[in-house]
Design a protein around this motif. Structure first.
Motif, PDB file in Angstrom:
ATOM      1  N   GLY A 235      66.988  42.848  67.329  1.00  0.00           N
ATOM      2  CA  GLY A 235      67.424  41.892  66.609  1.00  0.00           C
ATOM      3  C   GLY A 235      68.296  42.440  65.869  1.00  0.00           C
ATOM      4  N   SER A 236      69.539  44.265  65.990  1.00  0.00           N
ATOM      5  CA  SER A 236      69.927  44.657  65.860  1.00  0.00           C
ATOM      6  C   SER A 236      71.300  44.087  66.708  1.00  0.00           C
ATOM      7  CB  SER A 236      69.898  45.916  66.087  1.00  0.00           C
ATOM      8  OG  SER A 236      69.943  46.343  67.117  1.00  0.00           O
ATOM      9  N   ASP A 237      70.482  43.782  67.995  1.00  0.00           N
ATOM     10  CA  ASP A 237      72.144  43.021  69.072  1.00  0.00           C
ATOM     11  C   ASP A 237      73.032  42.276  68.615  1.00  0.00           C
ATOM     12  OD1 ASP A 237      71.833  45.663  70.764  1.00  0.00           O
ATOM     13  OD2 ASP A 237      70.659  44.926  71.542  1.00  0.00           O
ATOM     14  N   VAL A 238      72.150  40.858  68.216  1.00  0.00           N
ATOM     15  CA  VAL A 238      71.985  39.961  67.200  1.00  0.00           C
ATOM     16  C   VAL A 238      73.409  40.113  66.085  1.00  0.00           C
ATOM     17  CG1 VAL A 238      71.736  37.611  66.489  1.00  0.00           C
ATOM     18  CG2 VAL A 238      70.548  38.867  68.355  1.00  0.00           C
ATOM     19  N   HIS A 239      72.668  40.752  65.431  1.00  0.00           N
ATOM     20  CA  HIS A 239      73.509  41.227  64.116  1.00  0.00           C
ATOM     21  C   HIS A 239      74.739  41.856  64.438  1.00  0.00           C
ATOM     22  CE1 HIS A 239      69.527  41.536  61.812  1.00  0.00           C
ATOM     23  NE2 HIS A 239      69.688  40.039  61.950  1.00  0.00           N
ATOM     24  N   GLY A 240      75.181  42.861  65.869  1.00  0.00           N
ATOM     25  CA  GLY A 240      76.296  43.425  66.409  1.00  0.00           C
ATOM     26  C   GLY A 240      77.105  42.445  66.338  1.00  0.00           C
ATOM     27  N   TYR A 241      76.398  41.357  67.444  1.00  0.00           N
ATOM     28  CA  TYR A 241      77.291  40.019  68.027  1.00  0.00           C
ATOM     29  C   TYR A 241      77.680  39.166  66.834  1.00  0.00           C
ATOM     30  CZ  TYR A 241      77.881  35.254  70.002  1.00  0.00           C
ATOM     31  OH  TYR A 241      78.184  34.072  70.609  1.00  0.00           O
ATOM     32  N   THR A 242      77.470  39.109  65.830  1.00  0.00           N
ATOM     33  CA  THR A 242      78.045  38.611  65.072  1.00  0.00           C
ATOM     34  C   THR A 242      79.053  39.316  63.842  1.00  0.00           C
ATOM     35  OG1 THR A 242      76.350  38.561  63.210  1.00  0.00           O
ATOM     36  CG2 THR A 242      75.660  36.937  64.334  1.00  0.00           C
TER      37      THR A 242
END
Length: 337
Positions: free
Chosen positions: A38-45
Motif C-alpha cells: 500500500g505504501s508503494d501505491v501511496h508513493g506512486y500517487t
C-alpha cells in the motif's frame, strides 16, 4: 536489464538500465515475485512524498541469487527472501540484529539510494538475503507477515493470550497470523468487509463483522467475548484506537500497527486510569523476518491464497493505475519481473 522506474506522481516507466554487479559482502538477486505494498501505491500517487523520481520501488521480494561478491556465504542459484530494512551495521542495535531500531535505518525500494525489486536484478547485502528452501511466489508475502509477527511480539502476545485485531486486510491477517504463531488462545479479527474476514477465518482466527463506528467492545460482547488482553490495531485512526482501548482489559496492551493518520487524539484519562499500554510497532526485527520467511517457504500453499493477482513487469504500470483508482484487492498483488 529492465526496471520499473518511478518518474513522478502517477508515472511509472519500464526502462533499460545497467545491470548492477555485487561488491564485497553483497549478492545480485533476480526477483521471482515482488509484492505491491500500500505504501508503494501511496508513493506512486505522490500523496506521501516518500518516493522520488528516478527510483525503483518494491520491497516485498523473493528471488534467486545470480552473482555473489567476495566474502559471502551464499551461492548462485540459492533461493532467498530479501529483508529490505538496512541499518548502519556499526551501532549496538545493528550488532543485536535490530536494524529496525537503528538511527540510520533505511528501506530498500523506499529510500532513493536503495533500488527495490521492481526490476530484473537488484543488489542486496548478504546479511539481508535470507536463504530459504524454495523461491516460491508466496514467499513475497514474507514482508507483511513479518510486520504482523513483529506486532504480536512487541505487544507481548504469548501462550494463552486473548487477542483482538482491528482490520482484516493484508496487514490485519498477517497480524492475526503472528498472534496465533505466538500461541494466542483466541484471536478475533473485526472488519466491515465480510469477504476479507474470510481470510481471517482461513488463517485460523475468528472473523467478526462490524459496522462503521461501532465500538469494538460491543462486537466482542455480542460474540460472547469479554474484554481482551491485547488489541492490535491494523487501521490506526482516532476512532479505531479509541475503540481498541475500550475493548482492552485494565492493564492490557494496544499495539499500533496501522498508520491511517499521521497523528492521533487519545482518551488520556481512560488510558491512564486503566493503566493500559500503547505500543508502537514498525517493520520487524531480523529474527521476525527470518521466522516468517522460513514459515512461508516451508508451506507456501498455506499462504498462496493471499495472492489476488499476478502481473508481469510490463503490466505493472497499469496495475498501479488501477490500484490508485479504486481497484481494491483483498490482500496482495504480485509483480513477476
Amino acid at each position: 536489464m529492465k526496471a520499473l522506474v518511478y518518474e513522478g506522481p502517477t508515472r511509472l516507466a519500464l526502462r533499460d538500465t545497467e545491470t548492477p554487479a555485487p561488491g564485497p559482502g553483497a549478492v545480485a538477486v533476480r526477483p521471482i515475485a515482488v509484492g505491491i505494498c500500500g505504501s508503494d501505491v501511496h508513493g506512486y500517487t505522490g500523496s506521501t512524498g516518500r518516493r522520488r523520481a528516478g527510483q525503483v520501488m518494491g520491497h516485498e521480494i523473493v528471488g534467486t541469487v545470480t552473482e555473489v561478491g567476495a566474502g559471502v556465504d551464499l551461492s548462485v542459484g540459492d533461493a532467498v527472501v530479501v529483508n529490505p530494512v538496512l541499518g548502519c551495521g556499526r551501532c549496538a542495535v545493528c550488532a543485536d540484529r535490530r536494524s529496525d531500531l537503528c538511527e540510520e535505518v533505511k528501506v530498500m525500494g523506499v529510500d532513493t539510494a536503495l533500488p527495490g525489486g521492481f526490476a530484473e536484478c537488484l543488489i542486496v547485502p548478504a546479511r539481508n538475503a535470507i536463504r530459504v528452501r524454495q523461491a516460491h511466489p508466496a514467499c513475497a508475502l514474507t514482508e507483511p507477515l513479518a510486520v504482523g509477527l513483529h506486532a504480536a511480539r512487541r505487544a507481548g502476545v504469548g501462550p494463552g493470550a486473548r487477542v483482538a485485531v482491528i482490520g482484516s486486510g493484508m496487514v490485519g491477517v498477517a497480524t492475526a497470523w503472528g498472534a496465533l504463531h505466538e500461541g494466542a488462545a483466541c484471536v478475533h479479527v473485526v472488519d466491515i468487509d465480510q469477504e476479507k474476514l474470510e481470510g481471517a477465518n482461513r488463517i485460523g482466527a475468528t472473523g467478526l463483522r462490524t459496522a462503521p463506528g461501532r465500538p469494538l467492545i460491543d462486537v466482542l460482547i455480542e460474540a460472547g467475548v469479554a474484554k481482551v488482553d491485547i488489541v492490535l490495531d491494523a487501521v490506526g485512526s482516532d476512532d479505531t484506537v479509541r475503540s481498541a482501548l475500550g475493548a482492552t482489559r485494565r492493564g492490557g496492551v494496544v499495539g499500533l500497527v496501522g498508520m491511517a493518520t499521521p497523528s492521533l487524539r487519545l482518551p488520556d484519562f481512560t488510558l491512564i486510569t486503566n493503566q493500559q499500554q500503547l505500543v508502537g510497532t514498525w517493520c520487524y526485527a531480523e529474527q521476525d523476518f527470518a521466522t516468517a520467511a522460513h514459515a512461508v517457504a516451508a508451506d507456501p500453499d498455506r499462504f498462496s491464497w493471499l495472492i489476488d493477482r499476478r502481473v508481469e513487469l510490463a503490466g505493472a504500470p497499469r496495475a498501479f493505475e488501477e490500484l490508485s483508482s479504486g481497484y481494491s484487492p483483498k490482500f496482495k498483488v504480485l509483480v513477476t519481473p
